[in-house]
Design a protein around this motif. Structure first.
Motif, PDB file in Angstrom:
ATOM      1  N   ALA A  41       0.824  -1.210   0.000  1.00  0.00           N
ATOM      2  CA  ALA A  41       0.000   0.000   0.000  1.00  0.00           C
ATOM      3  C   ALA A  41       0.861   1.264   0.000  1.00  0.00           C
ATOM      4  N   ALA A  42       2.005   1.206   0.648  1.00  0.00           N
ATOM      5  CA  ALA A  42       2.908   2.366   0.614  1.00  0.00           C
ATOM      6  C   ALA A  42       3.413   2.603  -0.810  1.00  0.00           C
ATOM      7  N   PHE A  43       3.704   1.524  -1.529  1.00  0.00           N
ATOM      8  CA  PHE A  43       4.133   1.671  -2.918  1.00  0.00           C
ATOM      9  C   PHE A  43       3.039   2.325  -3.761  1.00  0.00           C
ATOM     10  N   TRP A  44       1.803   1.883  -3.564  1.00  0.00           N
ATOM     11  CA  TRP A  44       0.680   2.381  -4.357  1.00  0.00           C
ATOM     12  C   TRP A  44       0.132   3.706  -3.826  1.00  0.00           C
ATOM     13  N   GLN A  45       0.739   4.242  -2.785  1.00  0.00           N
ATOM     14  CA  GLN A  45       0.299   5.496  -2.162  1.00  0.00           C
ATOM     15  C   GLN A  45      -1.189   5.442  -1.799  1.00  0.00           C
ATOM     16  N   GLU A  46      -1.514   4.449  -1.014  1.00  0.00           N
ATOM     17  CA  GLU A  46      -2.898   4.194  -0.633  1.00  0.00           C
ATOM     18  C   GLU A  46      -3.547   5.377   0.078  1.00  0.00           C
ATOM     19  N   TRP A  47      -2.756   6.206   0.723  1.00  0.00           N
ATOM     20  CA  TRP A  47      -3.315   7.377   1.397  1.00  0.00           C
ATOM     21  C   TRP A  47      -4.046   8.278   0.404  1.00  0.00           C
ATOM     22  N   PHE A  85      -2.167   6.006  11.042  1.00  0.00           N
ATOM     23  CA  PHE A  85      -3.157   4.925  10.964  1.00  0.00           C
ATOM     24  C   PHE A  85      -2.487   3.572  11.183  1.00  0.00           C
ATOM     25  N   ASN A  86      -1.375   3.336  10.495  1.00  0.00           N
ATOM     26  CA  ASN A  86      -0.693   2.050  10.607  1.00  0.00           C
ATOM     27  C   ASN A  86      -0.091   1.828  11.984  1.00  0.00           C
ATOM     28  N   LEU A  87       0.391   2.874  12.611  1.00  0.00           N
ATOM     29  CA  LEU A  87       0.889   2.755  13.983  1.00  0.00           C
ATOM     30  C   LEU A  87      -0.215   2.226  14.894  1.00  0.00           C
ATOM     31  N   ILE A  88      -1.399   2.787  14.763  1.00  0.00           N
ATOM     32  CA  ILE A  88      -2.526   2.383  15.608  1.00  0.00           C
ATOM     33  C   ILE A  88      -3.042   0.999  15.209  1.00  0.00           C
ATOM     34  N   ALA A  89      -3.281   0.798  13.906  1.00  0.00           N
ATOM     35  CA  ALA A  89      -3.878  -0.463  13.439  1.00  0.00           C
ATOM     36  C   ALA A  89      -2.943  -1.646  13.656  1.00  0.00           C
ATOM     37  N   VAL A  90      -1.704  -1.527  13.232  1.00  0.00           N
ATOM     38  CA  VAL A  90      -0.762  -2.638  13.399  1.00  0.00           C
ATOM     39  C   VAL A  90      -0.475  -2.856  14.883  1.00  0.00           C
ATOM     40  N   GLY A  91      -0.366  -1.791  15.635  1.00  0.00           N
ATOM     41  CA  GLY A  91      -0.158  -1.927  17.083  1.00  0.00           C
ATOM     42  C   GLY A  91      -1.292  -2.678  17.754  1.00  0.00           C
ATOM     43  N   ALA A  92      -2.530  -2.344  17.386  1.00  0.00           N
ATOM     44  CA  ALA A  92      -3.695  -3.028  17.978  1.00  0.00           C
ATOM     45  C   ALA A  92      -3.723  -4.505  17.587  1.00  0.00           C
ATOM     46  N   LEU A  93      -3.433  -4.793  16.318  1.00  0.00           N
ATOM     47  CA  LEU A  93      -3.450  -6.189  15.881  1.00  0.00           C
ATOM     48  C   LEU A  93      -2.296  -6.995  16.478  1.00  0.00           C
ATOM     49  N   LEU A  94      -1.141  -6.366  16.670  1.00  0.00           N
ATOM     50  CA  LEU A  94      -0.039  -7.046  17.362  1.00  0.00           C
ATOM     51  C   LEU A  94      -0.400  -7.326  18.817  1.00  0.00           C
ATOM     52  N   HIS A  95      -1.040  -6.362  19.466  1.00  0.00           N
ATOM     53  CA  HIS A  95      -1.509  -6.578  20.837  1.00  0.00           C
ATOM     54  C   HIS A  95      -2.503  -7.744  20.862  1.00  0.00           C
ATOM     55  N   GLY A  96      -3.379  -7.792  19.853  1.00  0.00           N
ATOM     56  CA  GLY A  96      -4.338  -8.891  19.757  1.00  0.00           C
ATOM     57  C   GLY A  96      -3.651 -10.231  19.594  1.00  0.00           C
ATOM     58  N   TYR A  97      -2.585 -10.254  18.810  1.00  0.00           N
ATOM     59  CA  TYR A  97      -1.846 -11.506  18.645  1.00  0.00           C
ATOM     60  C   TYR A  97      -1.300 -11.986  19.988  1.00  0.00           C
ATOM     61  N   ARG A  98      -0.825 -11.065  20.772  1.00  0.00           N
ATOM     62  CA  ARG A  98      -0.330 -11.418  22.115  1.00  0.00           C
ATOM     63  C   ARG A  98      -1.459 -12.014  22.959  1.00  0.00           C
ATOM     64  N   GLN A  99      -2.664 -11.438  22.844  1.00  0.00           N
ATOM     65  CA  GLN A  99      -3.804 -11.950  23.595  1.00  0.00           C
ATOM     66  C   GLN A  99      -4.122 -13.390  23.177  1.00  0.00           C
ATOM     67  N   VAL A 100      -4.009 -13.657  21.875  1.00  0.00           N
ATOM     68  CA  VAL A 100      -4.269 -15.008  21.367  1.00  0.00           C
ATOM     69  C   VAL A 100      -3.208 -15.974  21.874  1.00  0.00           C
ATOM     70  N   VAL A 101      -1.949 -15.591  21.767  1.00  0.00           N
ATOM     71  CA  VAL A 101      -0.852 -16.466  22.190  1.00  0.00           C
ATOM     72  C   VAL A 101      -0.964 -16.798  23.674  1.00  0.00           C
ATOM     73  N   GLN A 110       1.715  11.051   6.181  1.00  0.00           N
ATOM     74  CA  GLN A 110       1.822  11.148   7.640  1.00  0.00           C
ATOM     75  C   GLN A 110       0.590  10.533   8.315  1.00  0.00           C
ATOM     76  N   GLY A 111      -0.587  10.811   7.767  1.00  0.00           N
ATOM     77  CA  GLY A 111      -1.816  10.208   8.287  1.00  0.00           C
ATOM     78  C   GLY A 111      -1.824   8.703   8.105  1.00  0.00           C
ATOM     79  N   PHE A 112      -1.297   8.260   6.964  1.00  0.00           N
ATOM     80  CA  PHE A 112      -1.185   6.831   6.674  1.00  0.00           C
ATOM     81  C   PHE A 112      -0.296   6.147   7.714  1.00  0.00           C
ATOM     82  N   LEU A 113       0.810   6.792   8.061  1.00  0.00           N
ATOM     83  CA  LEU A 113       1.716   6.220   9.065  1.00  0.00           C
ATOM     84  C   LEU A 113       1.071   6.172  10.441  1.00  0.00           C
TER      85      LEU A 113
END
Length: 127
Positions: free
Chosen positions: A19-25, A40-56, A35-38
Motif C-alpha cells: 500500500a505504501a508503494f501504491w500510495q494508498e493514502w 493509521f498504521n501505527l494504531i492499526a498494526v499496534g492493535a493487531l499485534l496486541h491482539g496476537y499477544r492476547q491469542v498467544v 503522515q496520516g497513513f503512518l
C-alpha cells in the motif's frame, strides 16, 4: 487460532508495505497524506499485534481480537476488489493480488476458527 491470526497479520502487514508503494493514502483520501497513513498504521498494526499477544497467551479477549483481525483481513481484500471493479488500476500486479488473496483466505479462516472456538467453549459451558 494462533496460526490463522499470524497468517492474517502477516498478510495485512505485507499489504501495508504494498500500500505504501501504491500510495494508498491518496486512494482513500487520508488526511495528512503519508503522515496520516503512518499514524493509521501505527494504531492499526499496534492493535493487531496486541491482539496476537492476547491469542498467544489465551487471554479472555483473544476471540474478540481474532474476530477483529479476521474481519480486517477479509474486509481489506473486499475493499480492493471493489476498487478494481470500479476501474482502479492499483494493486493489480500479481503479488499485490496474491497478497490481497492471502488477506481474504487467512482472514476468513481466522473468522471460522474463532467461531469454532466460541462454539466449543459454549458447549463446554466455559463461555
Amino acid at each position: 487460532m494462533e496460526r490463522w491470526y499470524l497468517a492474517t497479520l502477516l498478510a495485512l502487514i505485507l499489504h501495508q508495505i504494498d500500500a505504501a508503494f501504491w500510495q494508498e493514502w491518496a486512494l482513500f483520501g487520508v488526511p495528512g497524506g503519508v503522515q496520516g497513513f503512518l499514524v493509521f498504521n501505527l494504531i492499526a498494526v499496534g492493535a493487531l499485534l496486541h491482539g496476537y499477544r492476547q491469542v498467544v497467551l489465551a487471554k479472555p479477549s483473544a476471540r474478540a481480537y481474532a474476530r477483529l483481525c479476521g474481519a480486517v483481513g477479509a474486509g481489506t481484500a473486499m475493499i480492493h476488489v471493489g476498487f478494481a471493479a470500479a476501474g482502479r488500476d492499483e494493486f493489480l500486479l500479481p503479488l499485490s493480488i496474491a497478497t490481497l488473496a492471502a488477506c481474504l483466505v487467512a482472514g476468513a479462516g481466522l473468522l471460522v476458527q474463532s467461531r469454532r472456538a466460541t462454539a466449543r467453549l459454549q458447549v463446554e459451558g466455559l463461555d
